[in-house]
Write a protein that holds these residues in place. Sequence first.
Motif, PDB file in Angstrom:
ATOM      1  N   VAL A  93      94.816  45.015  67.475  1.00  0.00           N
ATOM      2  CA  VAL A  93      93.574  45.803  67.544  1.00  0.00           C
ATOM      3  C   VAL A  93      93.222  46.342  66.159  1.00  0.00           C
ATOM      4  O   VAL A  93      92.061  46.351  65.751  1.00  0.00           O
ATOM      5  N   GLN A  94      94.255  46.741  65.424  1.00  0.00           N
ATOM      6  CA  GLN A  94      94.022  47.260  64.080  1.00  0.00           C
ATOM      7  C   GLN A  94      93.453  46.184  63.160  1.00  0.00           C
ATOM      8  O   GLN A  94      92.524  46.438  62.398  1.00  0.00           O
ATOM      9  N   VAL A  95      94.017  44.974  63.267  1.00  0.00           N
ATOM     10  CA  VAL A  95      93.508  43.853  62.459  1.00  0.00           C
ATOM     11  C   VAL A  95      92.047  43.592  62.813  1.00  0.00           C
ATOM     12  O   VAL A  95      91.192  43.415  61.942  1.00  0.00           O
ATOM     13  N   LEU A  96      91.767  43.617  64.102  1.00  0.00           N
ATOM     14  CA  LEU A  96      90.394  43.388  64.546  1.00  0.00           C
ATOM     15  C   LEU A  96      89.446  44.459  63.988  1.00  0.00           C
ATOM     16  O   LEU A  96      88.356  44.152  63.513  1.00  0.00           O
ATOM     17  N   ARG A  97      89.890  45.718  64.001  1.00  0.00           N
ATOM     18  CA  ARG A  97      89.064  46.806  63.449  1.00  0.00           C
ATOM     19  C   ARG A  97      88.746  46.537  61.977  1.00  0.00           C
ATOM     20  O   ARG A  97      87.624  46.728  61.535  1.00  0.00           O
ATOM     21  N   LYS A 115      86.417  43.418  61.644  1.00  0.00           N
ATOM     22  CA  LYS A 115      85.053  43.691  62.128  1.00  0.00           C
ATOM     23  C   LYS A 115      84.400  44.825  61.353  1.00  0.00           C
ATOM     24  O   LYS A 115      83.243  45.156  61.595  1.00  0.00           O
ATOM     25  N   ASN A 116      85.163  45.408  60.454  1.00  0.00           N
ATOM     26  CA  ASN A 116      84.680  46.553  59.688  1.00  0.00           C
ATOM     27  C   ASN A 116      84.171  47.646  60.635  1.00  0.00           C
ATOM     28  O   ASN A 116      83.058  48.136  60.526  1.00  0.00           O
ATOM     29  N   ARG A 117      85.017  47.948  61.566  1.00  0.00           N
ATOM     30  CA  ARG A 117      84.641  48.891  62.621  1.00  0.00           C
ATOM     31  C   ARG A 117      85.793  49.869  62.814  1.00  0.00           C
ATOM     32  O   ARG A 117      86.633  49.710  63.698  1.00  0.00           O
ATOM     33  N   PRO A 118      85.878  50.876  61.938  1.00  0.00           N
ATOM     34  CA  PRO A 118      87.056  51.742  61.940  1.00  0.00           C
ATOM     35  C   PRO A 118      87.228  52.606  63.187  1.00  0.00           C
ATOM     36  O   PRO A 118      88.351  52.866  63.595  1.00  0.00           O
ATOM     37  N   HIS A 119      86.122  53.052  63.800  1.00  0.00           N
ATOM     38  CA  HIS A 119      86.255  54.032  64.897  1.00  0.00           C
ATOM     39  C   HIS A 119      85.560  53.675  66.196  1.00  0.00           C
ATOM     40  O   HIS A 119      85.941  54.165  67.228  1.00  0.00           O
ATOM     41  N   LYS A 120      84.517  52.878  66.120  1.00  0.00           N
ATOM     42  CA  LYS A 120      83.699  52.658  67.318  1.00  0.00           C
ATOM     43  C   LYS A 120      84.566  52.062  68.436  1.00  0.00           C
ATOM     44  O   LYS A 120      85.328  51.139  68.205  1.00  0.00           O
ATOM     45  N   PRO A 121      84.452  52.607  69.639  1.00  0.00           N
ATOM     46  CA  PRO A 121      85.322  52.130  70.711  1.00  0.00           C
ATOM     47  C   PRO A 121      85.132  50.646  71.019  1.00  0.00           C
ATOM     48  O   PRO A 121      84.037  50.113  70.871  1.00  0.00           O
ATOM     49  N   PHE A 122      86.226  50.014  71.433  1.00  0.00           N
ATOM     50  CA  PHE A 122      86.156  48.631  71.921  1.00  0.00           C
ATOM     51  C   PHE A 122      86.150  48.651  73.443  1.00  0.00           C
ATOM     52  O   PHE A 122      86.891  49.432  74.057  1.00  0.00           O
ATOM     53  N   ALA A 123      85.340  47.782  74.036  1.00  0.00           N
ATOM     54  CA  ALA A 123      85.395  47.637  75.494  1.00  0.00           C
ATOM     55  C   ALA A 123      86.598  46.762  75.830  1.00  0.00           C
ATOM     56  O   ALA A 123      86.980  45.890  75.052  1.00  0.00           O
ATOM     57  N   LEU A 180      92.604  43.207  77.939  1.00  0.00           N
ATOM     58  CA  LEU A 180      92.206  42.495  76.728  1.00  0.00           C
ATOM     59  C   LEU A 180      90.989  43.185  76.114  1.00  0.00           C
ATOM     60  O   LEU A 180      90.091  43.601  76.844  1.00  0.00           O
ATOM     61  N   VAL A 181      90.997  43.295  74.785  1.00  0.00           N
ATOM     62  CA  VAL A 181      89.774  43.768  74.134  1.00  0.00           C
ATOM     63  C   VAL A 181      88.740  42.669  74.310  1.00  0.00           C
ATOM     64  O   VAL A 181      89.029  41.492  74.126  1.00  0.00           O
ATOM     65  N   MET A 182      87.553  43.029  74.722  1.00  0.00           N
ATOM     66  CA  MET A 182      86.464  42.053  74.864  1.00  0.00           C
ATOM     67  C   MET A 182      85.235  42.691  74.245  1.00  0.00           C
ATOM     68  O   MET A 182      84.445  43.350  74.919  1.00  0.00           O
ATOM     69  N   THR A 183      85.092  42.484  72.958  1.00  0.00           N
ATOM     70  CA  THR A 183      83.960  43.100  72.273  1.00  0.00           C
ATOM     71  C   THR A 183      82.966  42.002  71.891  1.00  0.00           C
ATOM     72  O   THR A 183      83.340  40.838  71.790  1.00  0.00           O
ATOM     73  N   SER A 184      81.717  42.373  71.719  1.00  0.00           N
ATOM     74  CA  SER A 184      80.682  41.374  71.434  1.00  0.00           C
ATOM     75  C   SER A 184      81.022  40.575  70.187  1.00  0.00           C
ATOM     76  O   SER A 184      81.392  41.142  69.164  1.00  0.00           O
ATOM     77  N   GLY A 185      80.854  39.277  70.264  1.00  0.00           N
ATOM     78  CA  GLY A 185      81.098  38.402  69.128  1.00  0.00           C
ATOM     79  C   GLY A 185      79.871  38.341  68.247  1.00  0.00           C
ATOM     80  O   GLY A 185      78.998  37.510  68.431  1.00  0.00           O
ATOM     81  N   ASN A 186      79.834  39.258  67.290  1.00  0.00           N
ATOM     82  CA  ASN A 186      78.689  39.275  66.375  1.00  0.00           C
ATOM     83  C   ASN A 186      79.116  39.865  65.042  1.00  0.00           C
ATOM     84  O   ASN A 186      80.169  40.478  64.933  1.00  0.00           O
ATOM     85  N   ARG A 187      78.279  39.660  64.026  1.00  0.00           N
ATOM     86  CA  ARG A 187      78.461  40.414  62.791  1.00  0.00           C
ATOM     87  C   ARG A 187      77.814  41.768  63.024  1.00  0.00           C
ATOM     88  O   ARG A 187      76.857  41.859  63.808  1.00  0.00           O
ATOM     89  N   THR A 188      78.297  42.790  62.348  1.00  0.00           N
ATOM     90  CA  THR A 188      77.794  44.146  62.577  1.00  0.00           C
ATOM     91  C   THR A 188      76.278  44.174  62.736  1.00  0.00           C
ATOM     92  O   THR A 188      75.551  43.670  61.880  1.00  0.00           O
ATOM     93  N   ASP A 189      75.841  44.774  63.842  1.00  0.00           N
ATOM     94  CA  ASP A 189      74.424  44.982  64.155  1.00  0.00           C
ATOM     95  C   ASP A 189      73.630  43.712  64.466  1.00  0.00           C
ATOM     96  O   ASP A 189      72.472  43.780  64.846  1.00  0.00           O
ATOM     97  N   GLU A 190      74.235  42.561  64.297  1.00  0.00           N
ATOM     98  CA  GLU A 190      73.502  41.333  64.586  1.00  0.00           C
ATOM     99  C   GLU A 190      73.637  40.989  66.067  1.00  0.00           C
ATOM    100  O   GLU A 190      74.510  41.511  66.751  1.00  0.00           O
ATOM    101  N   PHE A 229      83.889  33.517  61.740  1.00  0.00           N
ATOM    102  CA  PHE A 229      85.104  32.893  61.250  1.00  0.00           C
ATOM    103  C   PHE A 229      85.993  33.860  60.464  1.00  0.00           C
ATOM    104  O   PHE A 229      87.203  33.728  60.462  1.00  0.00           O
ATOM    105  N   HIS A 230      85.398  34.905  59.924  1.00  0.00           N
ATOM    106  CA  HIS A 230      86.206  35.912  59.230  1.00  0.00           C
ATOM    107  C   HIS A 230      86.797  36.919  60.214  1.00  0.00           C
ATOM    108  O   HIS A 230      87.606  37.758  59.843  1.00  0.00           O
ATOM    109  N   ILE A 231      86.373  36.846  61.476  1.00  0.00           N
ATOM    110  CA  ILE A 231      86.881  37.803  62.467  1.00  0.00           C
ATOM    111  C   ILE A 231      87.953  37.173  63.356  1.00  0.00           C
ATOM    112  O   ILE A 231      89.001  37.757  63.591  1.00  0.00           O
ATOM    113  N   ALA A 232      87.666  35.971  63.853  1.00  0.00           N
ATOM    114  CA  ALA A 232      88.588  35.344  64.817  1.00  0.00           C
ATOM    115  C   ALA A 232      89.496  34.321  64.147  1.00  0.00           C
ATOM    116  O   ALA A 232      89.119  33.684  63.163  1.00  0.00           O
TER     117      ALA A 232
END
Length: 775
Positions: A247-251, A254-262, A336-346, A360-363
């Motif tokens: 989860v930390q690697v994913l954060r 995704k450049n997402r330090p705090h926003k909750p993951f579903a 399982l973390v299931m967060t939207s597959g997108n670049r930030t805000d896209e 590709f830089h995320i998964a």
Amino acid sequence: MLKISKGNKKNFSALRIHFKGNVQGVGFRPLLFKIAKRLKLKGWITNTASGVLTEVEGNPRNIQKLITNLKYLLPHHARIEKITKEKIKKRNFDNLSIISKKDKKKAATDIPPDLTICPDCLEELLDKSDRRYNYPFINCTNCGPRFTITKEVPYDRVNTTMASFKMCENCQKEYETFTDRRFHAQPNACPICGPKISLLSRSMEITADEKTALDKTINLLKKGKIVAVKSLGGYHICCDALNINAVQVLRKRKNRPHKPFAVMVKDIKTAKKYAHLNKEEEKLLKSVERPIVLLKKKKLVPDNIAPRNAYIGIMLPYTPLHYLLFSFKKSDFEMLVMTSGNRTDEPICRSESELKEKLFHIADYFLVHNRKIHNRCDDSILFNFNAKSDGNIFIRKSRGFVPYKIHINALKSKTYPNILATGVELKNTFCLTRNGNAYVSQYVGDMDNHESLVFYKESQGHFQKYLDIKPSIIVHDLHPNYMTTIYAKKLKEKNKNLKMFAVQHHHAHIASVIAENNIDKPLIGFAFDGTGLGLDGKIWGGESFLYSGGNFKRLSHFDNFLLPGGDIATKEIWRLGVSVLTKIDISKLPEHYKKYPALDVVKMIKNKINSIECSSVGRIFDAVASILDIKQEVSFEAQAAIEMESIALDIPVKKGYNFNIFYNENTECFIISLKEIIKGILRDKENGINSKIISAKFHLSIVEIIVYLAKKFRKKYKINDIAISGGVFQNRIILSSTIEKLRKSHFNVYWNKVVPPNDGGISLGQAYLASKRQG
Ligand code: ZN
Ligand code: ZN
Ligand code: FE
């Protein structure tokens, strides 16, 4: 209505019936067929662009029974809105059949939203002896993809992305056998003829085919890898939620330090292990729409899933593929973390061609398949605040719910021009109207990037095609720089005949409540949110209005304070703390501002440099969080407010802070001063009162202000109806106690139950006001 006199019984032995409503993709035609067959009727049944049409002949009494039985046995998701009957000449059909007619006359029916896998299919999916054992695309007339695969109406296989898969003999037989539960199931498929999964590496090479992809994916996830998974309305980014490192690697990625993951949990039992849930929340979790439900989390939830947040967003598996991720071979995931597959805000990615550039830089790997997604659709998000069905509040209304329509009385004339409401900037949706109904789009998201605009335009194209309309009225926000405003103006430039309206942001918030509740009387509205351009060129977000006949008069607002540095102040919220503190006479700033160039900001404020005035309650929350040193910087919208709410939950306080309200003769507005409240907070802080209590008292103050003003306005305007809307009412403490306290004072309170109270509901309000102002 059909009149049958005794004399013409003979003619009545043949009838053409047109059903309108939610009758496609919900098992309606197969049911109609089954009943007609049992009643020994002959003729045909077909989907049309506007519903289901049938011509049946046989025993007149049986024809009558057909409709009665049908209404009685209506499938769960089906809804008949209108039945038109017409006597026709008997043509002596020799059988009964379901036919597909290419319908040229486009008159738009309701496309069904996507449906989660049904219990029958789930049973087959896990049954070793079934030919669809472990097949990730199993579906039937009661379940499967709908909106996300539909290209055109009517909803028939040829009009979906399943058209490219030719059914094998077995599937075709099921499709044609009226006793089969896949009789006319449009996306019907099996491992022989249907879509297939495969696993791709980062270099987009296939590393596992349909036989081994699941096994390998599960192993990778177990090792802490991050896998992008193609779901129903787009890609999810997936990792083991209980693996803190993953989860930390994913954060990080995704450049997402705090926003909750579903998260997606294995089953309802696991949901209960990790979160508290009431009956209504359990119902939401298990519903066919399968939204993410924000639940009060238990201590077992690892911190980095939803840091400093009392809630966790949980959903249950909804596609066969999701179920397999939890049940295939040695899989033993709970969550399982299931967060939207997108670049930030896209927008969420939906096709394999986007992966290389965007994910590709995320998964590490990509679990893909070859059934195309035509309509992107993010997961919907809801919460319940009162354990009752009227307490379900949308944060995001998308997959499982879209498309949906809202009947609006103001639009009921059939000839009423079609409206396009373009929405706003953040959490955006658009809204189209046709024949007395408003259709709000799926969640498009933040409109500050090119990709979102492309998605927005594309989706508008799809909706206009389904609805078969060309809008002649266009509505946009007051803000001249919003992408949606610029877009509206471009449309107007291209077509001079278009009528165009601008609607103020907070007027639209209140109008969204009026529209969905079909209220046709004056009322008082409270619109509290983060930001929106006001009629005076300042930022609003703490307003109340008198509404009457499509028009608004501003009655009150929070005292304006400056946003030093403009937009940056919404991230560096210490600036807001400093700004609000300059409104009161204090000798020096609290210690914790030493880390920041606070004095420079004070200077900025005094000289009004690069600072814009605002009355937003969202920003006041930020300021108070900063003054209490709960948060000084945020990485996502409403982060500080969520933390303020989280710490104040279940803290009983009897009274909020004192407040002052004065009347401004020039603007004819009541101004809510911040001074007393802030002084009270500082006093409590100095006296060592816990921030939890201070936060609870602050929440209560906001509610007490609403009730105080509501009473004042009731006296003055003799109005007892109150509408509340705006992102601040997503705060459960504010929402529930506002409703409770207003009701205690005998007000009728209206709030958003159909669209989100946040900016996702604004397009509906815009469309409504355009209809009122046009009429
Ligand atoms: Zn099914
Ligand atoms: Zn097949
Ligand atoms: Fe707003």
